[in-house]
Write an enzyme that holds these catalytic residues in place. Structure first.
Site, PDB file in Angstrom:
ATOM      1  N   CYS A 257       0.850  -1.352   0.105  1.00  0.00           N
ATOM      2  CA  CYS A 257       0.168   0.104  -0.061  1.00  0.00           C
ATOM      3  C   CYS A 257       0.871   1.244  -0.163  1.00  0.00           C
ATOM      4  O   CYS A 257       1.322   1.640  -1.048  1.00  0.00           O
ATOM      5  CB  CYS A 257      -0.993  -0.102   0.926  1.00  0.00           C
ATOM      6  SG  CYS A 257      -2.475   0.964   0.955  1.00  0.00           S
ATOM      7  N   HIS A 343      -3.985  -5.258   0.047  1.00  0.00           N
ATOM      8  CA  HIS A 343      -3.754  -5.603   1.666  1.00  0.00           C
ATOM      9  C   HIS A 343      -3.880  -7.134   1.296  1.00  0.00           C
ATOM     10  O   HIS A 343      -5.058  -7.624   1.812  1.00  0.00           O
ATOM     11  CB  HIS A 343      -4.632  -5.063   2.431  1.00  0.00           C
ATOM     12  CG  HIS A 343      -4.676  -3.472   2.574  1.00  0.00           C
ATOM     13  ND1 HIS A 343      -4.923  -2.929   3.959  1.00  0.00           N
ATOM     14  CD2 HIS A 343      -4.057  -2.509   2.028  1.00  0.00           C
ATOM     15  CE1 HIS A 343      -4.919  -1.626   3.925  1.00  0.00           C
ATOM     16  NE2 HIS A 343      -4.059  -1.375   2.772  1.00  0.00           N
ATOM     17  N   GLU A 345      -2.840  -9.067   3.667  1.00  0.00           N
ATOM     18  CA  GLU A 345      -3.560  -9.679   5.171  1.00  0.00           C
ATOM     19  C   GLU A 345      -4.672 -10.000   5.097  1.00  0.00           C
ATOM     20  O   GLU A 345      -5.210 -10.789   5.997  1.00  0.00           O
ATOM     21  CB  GLU A 345      -2.844  -8.952   6.232  1.00  0.00           C
ATOM     22  CG  GLU A 345      -3.594  -7.644   6.405  1.00  0.00           C
ATOM     23  CD  GLU A 345      -3.674  -6.766   5.699  1.00  0.00           C
ATOM     24  OE1 GLU A 345      -4.614  -5.874   5.596  1.00  0.00           O
ATOM     25  OE2 GLU A 345      -2.843  -6.595   4.680  1.00  0.00           O
TER      26      GLU A 345
END
Length: 373
Positions: A257, A343, A345
């Site tokens: 990001c 993202h 995760e």
């Protein structure tokens, strides 16, 4: 619990447009750039994501609060959004493992929320007119005063916000006896990123946004990580310098990001503020290396210039956003460096891109094996 008396509230956009709604019962006003998230689940992870600092969140899911809150589902120690705009706010929750309701969670942190808004009309308006500053008001402040206060709120373009959310002091995460050591620069790091690294046999030292490369190098890490975060990447000159030095030292580097954008800037690639950012858990990305599509979790309002990237001799696009062809991932051809705009995760999901953490560890293994040969 149910609040029967609901006072009128408004959302005022910088261009003068007004949307009406009701206060959930917390009085005040809050300012920020208005944006929307298309995720149907995971509102607690959204509210606590440091990348949203300085932004008023519009929830496109019509029901917010219906499954309460749980301490295990936060990405930071506090709510990071400036305020919330939603359609239906649920004061009651029905999930067995919820620890409390969303209203009490908001009240403890004094988060201003306006509900009963026509969010479909609002999101359509933002899509057509672009991201802009706004104020939500639940305390009856006069419109002229709100307009005056709103005119003084700085634009997100050029705004450095990582310093507002980064840790003040370095800290450790994971098992100190793990095989790999990671030096992570906290620009607004999410807790689930640290969990993903720790699950892959990594011990992480997290450094403040204004750490130096020498500070991070002193940990003697096997790899470096540049985190997500809020605001414009261009003012983060110290972080960009760190990225340059990691690249020059030929160390394994992974950016997500904001970290991805800083790796671009470190290579002379410009970034720009998008008309509307990507925010949600259903964004389609094409992996150029595998030819496979991925559904991803995204949260960004800035992007790396694709034309400049494609003309760079040592960089290549590895992923792109299928909706608008913006850069979603890149890597350096001559260095152990890669990054993604989204993202991986992905808490609460989807998990299509979790392999990127495996790729990072694989890169570290390769680098270590070369050193030991």
């Amino acid at each position: 619990m149910q609040h029967t008396t609901r006072s009128k509230a408004i959302l005022l956009l910088a261009d003068g447009t007004i949307f009406h709604g009701k206060s959930i019962g917390i009085q005040g006003k809050s300012f920020g750039e208005v944006c929307f998230n298309t995720g149907m689940t995971g509102y607690q992870e959204i509210f606590t994501d440091p990348s949203y600092f300085g932004q008023i969140m519009v929830a496109t899911n019509p029901h917010i609060g219906n499954y309460g809150v749980n301490a295990n589902e936060v990405e930071a120690n506090q709510i990071m959004i400036s305020g919330l705009v939603c359609k239906n706010f649920s004061f009651n929750h029905s999930r067995p493992d919820s620890e409390s309701n969303l209203y009490d969670y908001f009240e403890k942190q004094n988060l201003i929320c306006i509900s009963d808004v026509d969010t479909r009309a609002l999101v359509s308006y933002i899509r057509d007119h672009g991201a802009q500053n706004a104020v939500i008001c639940t305390d009856g402040t006069a419109l002229t005063e709100l307009q005056e206060l709103l005119s003084k709120v700085p634009d997100m373009k050029g705004l450095e916000l990582a310093s507002k959310v980064s840790t003040k002091e370095p800290y450790f995460f994971g098992n100190e006896n793990a095989t790999y050591k990671i030096a992570a620069l906290d620009l607004g790091i999410k807790r689930n990123i640290l969990r993903n690294l720790a699950q892959r046999d990594c011990y992480i030292k997290v450094f403040p946004y204004n750490a130096t490369f020498e500070d991070m190098q002193a940990f003697n890490p096997d790899g470096y990580f540049l985190s997500n975060g809020p605001g414009d990447p261009e003012p983060l000159t110290e972080g960009i310098e760190i990225a340059k030095k990691i690249i020059a030292a030929d160390q394994p580097l992974f950016g997500i990001c904001l970290g991805h954008q800083m790796i671009g800037l470190a290579n002379g690639i410009s970034t720009y503020k998008m008309f509307n950012g990507h925010r949600g858990i259903n964004h389609p990305v094409m992996n150029v290396l595998t030819g496979k599509g991925e559904i991803t979790s995204q949260n960004h309002g800035f992007a790396v210039n694709r034309e400049e990237l494609e003309n760079h001799s040592d960089l290549e696009v590895t992923h792109y956003h299928i909706n608008d062809n913006t850069v979603a991932g890149m890597r350096m051809k001559s260095k152990n460096v890669f990054s993604v705009q989204y993202h991986p995760e992905a808490s609460p999901g989807p998990h299509d891109s979790s392999y990127l953490f495996n790729d990072f560890v694989s890169n570290i293994k390769k680098a270590k094996s070369i050193l030991t040969v």
